[in-house]
Design a protein around this motif. Structure first.
Motif, PDB file in Angstrom:
ATOM      1  N   TYR A   3       0.856  -1.185   0.000  1.00 26.13           N
ATOM      2  CA  TYR A   3       0.000   0.000   0.000  1.00 26.13           C
ATOM      3  C   TYR A   3       0.894   1.237   0.000  1.00 26.13           C
ATOM      4  O   TYR A   3       1.961   1.240   0.610  1.00 26.13           O
ATOM      5  CB  TYR A   3      -0.864   0.057   1.264  1.00 26.13           C
ATOM      6  CG  TYR A   3      -1.813  -1.096   1.424  1.00 26.13           C
ATOM      7  CD1 TYR A   3      -3.149  -0.971   1.065  1.00 26.13           C
ATOM      8  CD2 TYR A   3      -1.383  -2.316   1.946  1.00 26.13           C
ATOM      9  CE1 TYR A   3      -4.038  -2.030   1.224  1.00 26.13           C
ATOM     10  CE2 TYR A   3      -2.255  -3.381   2.094  1.00 26.13           C
ATOM     11  CZ  TYR A   3      -3.577  -3.226   1.736  1.00 26.13           C
ATOM     12  OH  TYR A   3      -4.448  -4.275   1.884  1.00 26.13           O
ATOM     13  N   LYS A  34      -5.205   4.389   9.186  1.00 25.21           N
ATOM     14  CA  LYS A  34      -4.788   3.404   8.189  1.00 25.21           C
ATOM     15  C   LYS A  34      -3.429   2.776   8.507  1.00 25.21           C
ATOM     16  O   LYS A  34      -3.194   1.616   8.182  1.00 25.21           O
ATOM     17  CB  LYS A  34      -4.746   4.030   6.790  1.00 25.21           C
ATOM     18  CG  LYS A  34      -6.094   4.469   6.279  1.00 25.21           C
ATOM     19  CD  LYS A  34      -7.012   3.279   6.098  1.00 25.21           C
ATOM     20  CE  LYS A  34      -8.354   3.686   5.526  1.00 25.21           C
ATOM     21  NZ  LYS A  34      -9.268   2.554   5.410  1.00 25.21           N
ATOM     22  N   THR A  35      -2.523   3.528   9.126  1.00 29.14           N
ATOM     23  CA  THR A  35      -1.157   3.041   9.315  1.00 29.14           C
ATOM     24  C   THR A  35      -0.853   2.556  10.733  1.00 29.14           C
ATOM     25  O   THR A  35       0.189   1.939  10.955  1.00 29.14           O
ATOM     26  CB  THR A  35      -0.139   4.139   8.944  1.00 29.14           C
ATOM     27  OG1 THR A  35      -0.349   5.286   9.781  1.00 29.14           O
ATOM     28  CG2 THR A  35      -0.257   4.521   7.480  1.00 29.14           C
ATOM     29  N   LYS A  38       0.791  -0.885  11.648  1.00 30.31           N
ATOM     30  CA  LYS A  38       1.194  -1.516  10.380  1.00 30.31           C
ATOM     31  C   LYS A  38       2.709  -1.477  10.199  1.00 30.31           C
ATOM     32  O   LYS A  38       3.405  -0.646  10.779  1.00 30.31           O
ATOM     33  CB  LYS A  38       0.547  -0.805   9.186  1.00 30.31           C
ATOM     34  CG  LYS A  38      -0.957  -0.719   9.233  1.00 30.31           C
ATOM     35  CD  LYS A  38      -1.590  -2.073   9.090  1.00 30.31           C
ATOM     36  CE  LYS A  38      -3.104  -1.906   9.023  1.00 30.31           C
ATOM     37  NZ  LYS A  38      -3.802  -3.138   8.891  1.00 30.31           N
ATOM     38  N   THR A  39       3.199  -2.353   9.358  1.00 32.02           N
ATOM     39  CA  THR A  39       4.599  -2.319   8.947  1.00 32.02           C
ATOM     40  C   THR A  39       4.736  -1.235   7.888  1.00 32.02           C
ATOM     41  O   THR A  39       3.979  -1.230   6.905  1.00 32.02           O
ATOM     42  CB  THR A  39       5.025  -3.685   8.377  1.00 32.02           C
ATOM     43  OG1 THR A  39       4.870  -4.667   9.402  1.00 32.02           O
ATOM     44  CG2 THR A  39       6.464  -3.654   7.905  1.00 32.02           C
ATOM     45  N   TYR A  61       3.398   2.871  14.653  1.00 30.61           N
ATOM     46  CA  TYR A  61       3.469   1.800  13.663  1.00 30.61           C
ATOM     47  C   TYR A  61       3.929   0.503  14.312  1.00 30.61           C
ATOM     48  O   TYR A  61       4.406   0.481  15.440  1.00 30.61           O
ATOM     49  CB  TYR A  61       4.431   2.180  12.532  1.00 30.61           C
ATOM     50  CG  TYR A  61       4.256   3.597  12.046  1.00 30.61           C
ATOM     51  CD1 TYR A  61       3.035   4.012  11.509  1.00 30.61           C
ATOM     52  CD2 TYR A  61       5.266   4.531  12.163  1.00 30.61           C
ATOM     53  CE1 TYR A  61       2.851   5.312  11.080  1.00 30.61           C
ATOM     54  CE2 TYR A  61       5.090   5.840  11.734  1.00 30.61           C
ATOM     55  CZ  TYR A  61       3.883   6.224  11.203  1.00 30.61           C
ATOM     56  OH  TYR A  61       3.708   7.513  10.793  1.00 30.61           O
ATOM     57  N   GLU A  93       2.153  -7.606   4.351  1.00 31.30           N
ATOM     58  CA  GLU A  93       1.556  -6.282   4.160  1.00 31.30           C
ATOM     59  C   GLU A  93       2.586  -5.211   4.505  1.00 31.30           C
ATOM     60  O   GLU A  93       3.230  -5.265   5.545  1.00 31.30           O
ATOM     61  CB  GLU A  93       0.334  -6.142   5.072  1.00 31.30           C
ATOM     62  CG  GLU A  93      -0.394  -4.828   4.908  1.00 31.30           C
ATOM     63  CD  GLU A  93      -1.640  -4.746   5.781  1.00 31.30           C
ATOM     64  OE1 GLU A  93      -1.808  -3.719   6.450  1.00 31.30           O
ATOM     65  OE2 GLU A  93      -2.431  -5.706   5.789  1.00 31.30           O
ATOM     66  N   TRP A  95       3.243  -0.804   4.149  1.00 32.73           N
ATOM     67  CA  TRP A  95       2.698   0.518   3.857  1.00 32.73           C
ATOM     68  C   TRP A  95       3.845   1.475   3.552  1.00 32.73           C
ATOM     69  O   TRP A  95       4.740   1.666   4.378  1.00 32.73           O
ATOM     70  CB  TRP A  95       1.882   1.022   5.044  1.00 32.73           C
ATOM     71  CG  TRP A  95       0.576   0.309   5.157  1.00 32.73           C
ATOM     72  CD1 TRP A  95       0.375  -0.972   5.590  1.00 32.73           C
ATOM     73  CD2 TRP A  95      -0.701   0.814   4.801  1.00 32.73           C
ATOM     74  NE1 TRP A  95      -0.957  -1.285   5.522  1.00 32.73           N
ATOM     75  CE2 TRP A  95      -1.647  -0.209   5.044  1.00 32.73           C
ATOM     76  CE3 TRP A  95      -1.144   2.034   4.296  1.00 32.73           C
ATOM     77  CZ2 TRP A  95      -3.006  -0.044   4.807  1.00 32.73           C
ATOM     78  CZ3 TRP A  95      -2.496   2.204   4.062  1.00 32.73           C
ATOM     79  CH2 TRP A  95      -3.411   1.163   4.310  1.00 32.73           C
TER      80      TRP A  95
END
Length: 156
Positions: A3, A34-35, A38-39, A61, A93, A95
């Motif tokens: 992404y 959204k983040t 997340k990686t 994150y 996944e 980002w």
């Protein structure tokens, strides 16, 4: 899945001297939502810029990768010296969160684009390189004052 998430104004402006050229609470909240956890992959300048915002607070994150041509030690991140090889071979996944050079290098490998279209004109000096969105399909769109949150999926 890979992404990429960013905001740009109508002239494809994305920043001013390694900072955002605007402040929209809705956009910042969207990015964080959204983040979070997340990686992420970002360039060294984006990393330093975000450190300026977060000060001594930890980033929200999960795993953090920082792209840098020079192998650099980061307290809270892993250095990546070959961005293209890393992204091409990444299996989970990921980002992409900036900046301009990292977006340009990784765009061919990105599956989803999350673009906040800022409908106002702002002053700045960092612009996203123009590219053809026709190879992407709009799969989601939300409206807010002066903003369109658009998600595009790469068509194979």
């Amino acid at each position: 899945m890979i992404y990429a998430i960013w905001a740009m104004d109508v002239n494809w402006l994305i920043g001013q001297d390694n900072k955002l050229a605007w402040h929209y609470k809705e956009d910042l909240a969207y990015f964080k939502e959204k983040t979070k956890g997340k990686t992420v992959l970002m360039g060294d300048l984006t990393y330093k810029s975000l450190k300026g915002y977060y000060k001594d607070k930890p980033f929200p994150y999960g795993k953090i990768y920082v792209a840098n041509l020079i192998d650099t030690a980061y307290d809270d991140a892993e250095c990546i010296t070959d961005v293209v090889d890393f992204v091409k071979n990444y299996k989970d996944e990921l980002w992409i969160i900036g900046g301009k050079v990292i977006y340009n290098l990784t765009l061919p490998y990105v599956d989803y684009l999350l673009i906040t279209h800022v409908l106002d004109i702002h002053k700045g000096n960092v612009y996203f390189n123009h590219f053809d969105l026709s190879s992407y399909k709009l799969v989601d769109k939300k409206l807010a004052p002066s903003l369109i949150f658009a998600t595009y999926k790469k068509e194979i």
